[in-house]
Design a protein around this motif. Structure first.
Motif, mmCIF file in Angstrom:
data_model
loop_
_atom_site.group_PDB
_atom_site.id
_atom_site.type_symbol
_atom_site.label_atom_id
_atom_site.label_comp_id
_atom_site.label_asym_id
_atom_site.label_seq_id
_atom_site.Cartn_x
_atom_site.Cartn_y
_atom_site.Cartn_z
ATOM 1 N N ASN A 146 -6.421 2.960 -5.952
ATOM 2 C CA ASN A 146 -7.766 3.488 -5.658
ATOM 3 C C ASN A 146 -8.758 2.358 -5.425
ATOM 4 O OD1 ASN A 146 -7.045 6.228 -5.921
ATOM 5 N ND2 ASN A 146 -7.217 6.093 -8.160
ATOM 6 N N ARG B 76 -4.411 8.961 3.855
ATOM 7 C CA ARG B 76 -5.008 8.775 2.537
ATOM 8 C C ARG B 76 -6.459 8.344 2.666
ATOM 9 N NH1 ARG B 76 -0.276 4.912 0.006
ATOM 10 N NH2 ARG B 76 1.380 6.482 -0.209
ATOM 11 N N GLU B 77 -7.216 8.593 1.621
ATOM 12 C CA GLU B 77 -8.590 8.097 1.577
ATOM 13 C C GLU B 77 -8.553 6.573 1.433
ATOM 14 O OE1 GLU B 77 -11.750 9.590 1.635
ATOM 15 O OE2 GLU B 77 -10.563 11.244 2.482
ATOM 16 N N PRO B 78 -9.382 5.851 2.166
ATOM 17 C CA PRO B 78 -9.392 4.389 2.010
ATOM 18 C C PRO B 78 -9.851 4.013 0.610
ATOM 19 C CG PRO B 78 -11.232 5.105 3.381
ATOM 20 C CD PRO B 78 -10.365 6.307 3.178
ATOM 21 N N PRO B 79 -9.306 2.939 0.068
ATOM 22 C CA PRO B 79 -9.673 2.551 -1.299
ATOM 23 C C PRO B 79 -11.007 1.826 -1.359
ATOM 24 C CG PRO B 79 -8.198 0.926 -0.381
ATOM 25 C CD PRO B 79 -8.336 2.007 0.673
ATOM 26 N N SER C 110 -0.509 2.480 -3.347
ATOM 27 C CA SER C 110 -1.770 3.118 -2.928
ATOM 28 C C SER C 110 -2.848 3.085 -4.013
ATOM 29 C CB SER C 110 -1.519 4.569 -2.480
ATOM 30 O OG SER C 110 -0.996 5.339 -3.547
ATOM 31 N N TYR D 209 0.824 -1.209 0.000
ATOM 32 C CA TYR D 209 0.000 0.000 0.000
ATOM 33 C C TYR D 209 0.862 1.265 0.000
ATOM 34 C CZ TYR D 209 -4.259 2.655 0.791
ATOM 35 O OH TYR D 209 -5.319 3.513 0.643
ATOM 36 N N CYS D 210 1.985 1.221 0.684
ATOM 37 C CA CYS D 210 2.892 2.382 0.700
ATOM 38 C C CYS D 210 3.506 2.625 -0.679
ATOM 39 C CB CYS D 210 4.012 2.169 1.720
ATOM 40 S SG CYS D 210 3.485 2.317 3.429
ATOM 41 N N SER E 116 -4.126 3.353 5.604
ATOM 42 C CA SER E 116 -4.680 4.591 5.038
ATOM 43 C C SER E 116 -4.644 5.721 6.058
ATOM 44 C CB SER E 116 -6.126 4.365 4.567
ATOM 45 O OG SER E 116 -6.191 3.381 3.581
ATOM 46 N N THR E 117 -5.023 5.397 7.287
ATOM 47 C CA THR E 117 -5.030 6.404 8.357
ATOM 48 C C THR E 117 -3.617 6.907 8.632
ATOM 49 O OG1 THR E 117 -6.966 5.353 9.379
ATOM 50 C CG2 THR E 117 -5.664 6.838 10.756
ATOM 51 N N VAL F 43 -5.604 -2.486 5.743
ATOM 52 C CA VAL F 43 -5.571 -1.391 4.757
ATOM 53 C C VAL F 43 -6.123 -0.109 5.373
ATOM 54 C CG1 VAL F 43 -6.448 -0.582 2.532
ATOM 55 C CG2 VAL F 43 -5.699 -2.955 2.791
ATOM 56 N N ASP F 44 -7.166 -0.230 6.182
ATOM 57 C CA ASP F 44 -7.749 0.944 6.847
ATOM 58 C C ASP F 44 -6.721 1.610 7.757
ATOM 59 O OD1 ASP F 44 -9.743 2.762 7.601
ATOM 60 O OD2 ASP F 44 -10.356 1.526 9.300
#
Length: 366
Positions: A50, A85-88, A48, A44-45, A80-81, A76-77
């Motif tokens: 969508n 970032r916005e969660p996908p 990231s 994810y890093c 994101s935090t 993932v949540d």
């Protein structure tokens, strides 16, 4: 196709179902969560996406299926935090063979979505869950379409009976339906050859389906240097006893082999290196008792041998009953697991019953 329809865990939610007899598998998934976290956080890093597309291969049936899904969403949540970032959006593909009880999974989805909404709230990204039936020993998805593959307790199962193409090995292993301590080298070689072919095809297929830098986390049975008895060997020995007592037909036993192989770390490394599509991030081996998960989260020291043996017998029956049913009737299967439970009680008095679980984390080479 016949094998794919018959090879699955016990469906439904009854007393003998896999859904109600898979605490061992759930405990292992929980114990190895940190490796899944590491793989997802790295993925994810670096990318990231969508839309996070995840496939659970050999998902089976019962609470463990959506337990894995929930774990991945949580990881993932959290990532994101941390990264602000916005969660996908999530797209999950649940894969297993055609005979798997997907309907029981579908019926549990409304409650799963409700709990997800209560836990994460409306701001959380949409989550879509689909079934993708078929063998993972071959292509399942379009090229460069999946971010993460996860598979738990599946890859020790082979695509076919490893002794089908070897008359010599089949005759040498007569009276047995799996590798036992007295099996000759030809039997081991046949099982290893089938595993190598299957695992290489699995890696090739996944490498084509993963996006560049995509990740894969695999959990399945393995072996280390210390020889350990496994439950499939016990089943084979009991069936042989039943044959000698005239309770089952020789022809049926001779045509039945358990298509399962527990590879060594060296055998795994060899196939990964030979296939060449993946970078091995982690390869670990866990040594666990046969009754792992018997009292999830509690003290199990007070449980006696009969209770432990019953737990192990129910776990194995939930796994093996559909496959055994292709050759043997209900009376034989009932007798087999009565004897299995008694045999486990005897074995626990003289030896430590443990098994090895491989935990593998890989990324697709650029």
């Amino acid at each position: 196709m016949e094998r794919e329809l018959s090879f699955h865990m016990n469906g439904g939610k009854g007393e003998r179902s896999y859904a109600n007899n898979s605490s061992l598998q759930r405990t292992i998934i929980r114990k190895t969560r940190s490796i899944l976290e590491e793989a997802i956080t790295r993925l994810y890093c670096n990318s990231s996406p969508n839309c996070m597309k995840v496939a659970d291969l050999g998902c089976s049936v019962g609470p463990n299926t959506l337990f894995v899904t929930s774990n991945i969403i949580d990881i993932v949540d959290n990532a994101s935090t941390c990264l602000n970032r916005e969660p996908p959006t999530f797209q999950f593909y649940l894969n297993d063979l055609f005979g798997n009880d997907f309907n029981t999974i579908f019926k549990s989805l409304p409650d799963f979505y409700t709990r997800l909404l209560e836990d994460k709230g409306h701001k959380f990204g949409p989550c879509f869950i689909n079934a993708t039936p078929g063998s993972f020993y071959g292509r399942l998805f379009p090229s460069n379409s999946i971010n993460l593959f996860h598979s738990s307790h599946s890859l020790h199962w082979l695509s076919q009976d490893p002794l089908l193409g070897s008359r010599e090995a089949a005759s040498l292993n007569k009276g047995n339906c799996h590798i036992v301590s007295t099996s000759p080298p030809a039997v081991y070689k046949a099982y290893l050859k089938q595993f190598q072919e299957d695992f290489k095809l699995f890696l090739k297929s996944r490498s084509e389906e993963l996006v560049p830098g995509g990740a894969m986390v695999l959990l399945f049975l393995g072996r280390n240097e210390t020889p350990r008895r496994n439950a499939f060997e016990v089943i084979s020995l009991i069936l042989n006893d039943m044959l000698l007592e005239g309770l089952i037909e020789e022809e049926k036993l001779d045509s039945f082999n358990i298509p399962m192989y527990d590879p060594t770390v060296q055998e795994i490394r060899h196939v990964i290196q030979e296939e060449g599509s993946f970078f091995l991030q982690r390869l670990e081996i866990l040594i666990l008792p046969w009754d792992e998960g018997i009292n999830e989260g509690g003290d199990d020291s007070f449980l006696d041998g009969n209770i432990r043996a019953e737990y192990m017998a129910k776990t194995m029956r939930a796994i093996m009953e559909p496959l055994l049913s292709t050759k043997f009737d209900a009376e034989v299967i009932n007798e087999l697991f009565i004897r299995f439970q008694k045999k486990i009680v005897q074995l626990m008095e003289v030896e430590k019953l443990e098994f090895s679980m491989l935990v593998i984390s890989m990324t697709k080479n650029a």
